[in-house]
Structure formats: structure tokens, C-alpha cells
Design an enzyme around this catalytic site. Structure first.
Site, mmCIF file in Angstrom:
data_model
loop_
_atom_site.group_PDB
_atom_site.id
_atom_site.type_symbol
_atom_site.label_atom_id
_atom_site.label_comp_id
_atom_site.label_asym_id
_atom_site.label_seq_id
_atom_site.Cartn_x
_atom_site.Cartn_y
_atom_site.Cartn_z
ATOM 1 N N SER A 155 0.842 -1.195 0.000
ATOM 2 C CA SER A 155 0.000 0.000 0.000
ATOM 3 C C SER A 155 0.876 1.243 0.000
ATOM 4 C CB SER A 155 -0.890 0.013 1.250
ATOM 5 O OG SER A 155 -1.505 1.274 1.426
ATOM 6 N N TYR A 181 -0.452 0.024 10.494
ATOM 7 C CA TYR A 181 -0.727 -0.482 9.153
ATOM 8 C C TYR A 181 0.445 -0.176 8.219
ATOM 9 C CZ TYR A 181 -3.144 -1.095 4.658
ATOM 10 O OH TYR A 181 -3.509 -1.499 3.400
#
Length: 311
Positions: A155, A181
Site C-alpha cells: 500500500s 498499518y
């Protein structure tokens, strides 16, 4: 030289895979019961691959499998909980024969509270360690395939943070859902770098990618309106990709002949992303941080990960 392709952010998985014959190839797609995992699995199956849906919710997986079988796909469903080392070990132990494509697609995002799984922060444990255990456990199967590819879905969130080697579990650094994350997504890129280096003699390559902004179940803990407001403030587009577009870069990394023999890189919008010199060059959504491609960081993470997943 960075790799450019005829595709872009609007391309779909079908367009990327057009003309590809995967007959005789075996693939595993984790998290293939929803989101871009379903579209990735569908595209591989439509082009002839025998696809295993490795999923935590096998009932949901069977529904997807039924749809793909109705299209003529050769698909099976196997249980896999990436946060459970015993589950990953069972999946590995049950695998027989070669494996040509491993798409590490499953993940969790922005968990609102710090949760420890076997002593590790849950996002790092699921997004990185579970996939690390899976890929290393399937190494022999990948080597037996000859020219196998591993795909790590990362990501642009990795731009927020390197791996915090001295505090992986946020015992001292204050836990933040997005920071945790980000660490796990940086780890995904570093895995691809080191796997390619270590497994080069086996003909295995691994690449990481950013699928783009897509509204799926992954965002169950995310306030999408707030996220779009942040994108507006940054002058970025508010538009999200479709699932078909979101799976395109995963499929590119898995099957495109343009990436034959290519590994240890990070792709976005169906192109290799530029390496950013500093935060000033980043819009927060494009490019790859140099720390995510650093071979020293990659080797260190591999060693740490081996210790963390060992029995």
C-alpha cells in the site's frame, strides 16, 4: 531503468491478462473471498490457472468458488487464518506439488486498538508474518514450479513509516492504527526484495504493489468520508478504482511477460513506481520510499521474521 507498461490506473485485470494462457499453472490467492482477491482469482481462473482460494471464511470462499466454477474455472477452497501460525502450518503441510503463483493479497487495515496476536501487533502479524510463514513454508513448491512468482499486495501507506525494528509491538511508541498499518505494508515490500535475492537460484521472483484506492471490506475500520476529505485537502483525486481496476496491478505482477525474471520491485497503476528522495517528493499516494527497498532492511526483517514464526 524503471519498468513501464502499456497499462495505467484505469486498466482492468482482464485487460492486463489478455492473451495470457495459464493452463497447467497452479495459483494460491489469499483473502480471495472478497474485494480484489476475488477479482484476482477470477482473472487467473478465467485464463486457465488452477486456483486455490486461501480464506479464513470458507463459507464465503465456497460461494466465490461456485461462481468461478460456473464460468468453467478450476477452483478449490482451503482454510487459512494468517494470524494463526497453526493454521498457516496446516495449509503448508497439506500442499502437494508445484506452485507457480502465490498472491499474498489478504490483510487487515487500521485496527482501532492495539491487539497482540502471539505477542505480535495484529496488523504486522497478519499482513506480514502470516504471509512470510506461508511463502517460506511453500518455498519448495515454488522452487519446483520453475519461474514461480510471488506477489505481495502492499500500500502507499508504507510511505508513512519504516519498520520499527526496535518496537514492532508498539510497547513504547504510541499505537496509531495507520502507523501500525504502514509498518506492515513496508514489511510487505521488504519481503519481496529479500525473497527475490534469496530465491534467485530457484527461479523465484517476488514483487510488491499498491492496488490503488478501492472501497472494499478492507476499510471496515475506516471512515471513508473522512479519508476522502483528507484527499481533497491534499489536492488528490477523490475517485476510487473499481475492483476490476484495483486487481490489475496484482495480475500484472503475477502473469505479465513484461515482468519475466523481474523481482524485488514495487508497482502502482501497472507501472514500476519511482523511488522518492524524500517526503517533499511525495503526495502520500505515489512512489516508493527508499527504506522499503533497502537491502539491509530487507535482510534484517527476514532474520527477525524467521525468529518470530519459528515454533
Amino acid at each position: 531503468m524503471t519498468i513501464q507498461t502499456p497499462f495505467d490506473e484505469s486498466s482492468t485485470a482482464d485487460e492486463v491478462a489478455a492473451g495470457t494462457d495459464l493452463t497447467g499453472k497452479r495459483a494460491v490467492v489469499t483473502g480471495a473471498s472478497s474485494g480484489i482477491g476475488v477479482e484476482t482469482a477470477r482473472t487467473l481462473a478465467d485464463h486457465g490457472a488452477e486456483v486455490t482460494l486461501a480464506v479464513r471464511d470458507t463459507d464465503a470462499g465456497e460461494k466465490v468458488a461456485d461462481d468461478l466454477r460456473a464460468r468453467g474455472g478450476r477452483v478449490d477452497v482451503r482454510p487459512l487464518d494468517l494470524a494463526d501460525r497453526a493454521s498457516v502450518a496446516a495449509f503448508v503441510d497439506a500442499w502437494e506439488g508445484p506452485l507457480h503463483l502465490l498472491v499474498n493479497n489478504a490483510g487487515v487495515m487500521a485496527l482501532p486498538e492495539r491487539i497482540l496476536v502471539d505477542g505480535q501487533e495484529a496488523q504486522f502479524a497478519t499482513n506480514h508474518l502470516g504471509h512470510f510463514q506461508l511463502a517460506t513454508g511453500l518455498h519448495r513448491a515454488l522452487a519446483a514450479a520453475g519461474g514461480a512468482r510471488v506477489v505481495a499486495v502492499s500500500s502507499s501507506a508504507h510511505l508513512r513509516l519504516p519498520v520499527l525494528f526496535d518496537d514492532l509491538t508498539f510497547d513504547f511508541v504510541v499505537y496509531d492504527p495507520w502507523i501500525a498499518y504502514a509498518q506492515s505494508k513496508t514489511a510487505n515490500v521488504l519481503f519481496a526484495v529479500e525473497a527475490t535475492r534469496r530465491w534467485a537460484d530457484d527461479g523465484i521472483t517476488a514483487n510488491a504493489l499498491m492496488p490503488g484506492g478501492i472501497a472494499t471490506g478492507l476499510q471496515r475500520h475506516v471512515d471513508m468520508e473522512a479519508l476522502l476529505a483528507v484527499r481533497r485537502a491534499a489536492g488528490a483525486s477523490e475517485s476510487l478504482k473499481t475492483v476490476e481496476q484495483g486487481a490489475a496491478t496484482s495480475v500484472l505482477c503475477a502473469v505479465s511477460p513484461l515482468l519475466e525474471g523481474v523481482g524485488g520491485r514495487y508497482f502502482e497503476d501497472c507501472h514500476e513506481a519511482p523511488v522518492l528522495a524524500g517526503r517533499g517528493e511525495s503526495d502520500g499516494r505515489h512512489g516508493v520510499a527508499p527504506y522499503a527497498l533497502d537491502p539491509g532492511n530487507a535482510e534484517r526483517l527476514w532474520t527477525v521474521s524467521e525468529a518470530l514464526v519459528s515454533p
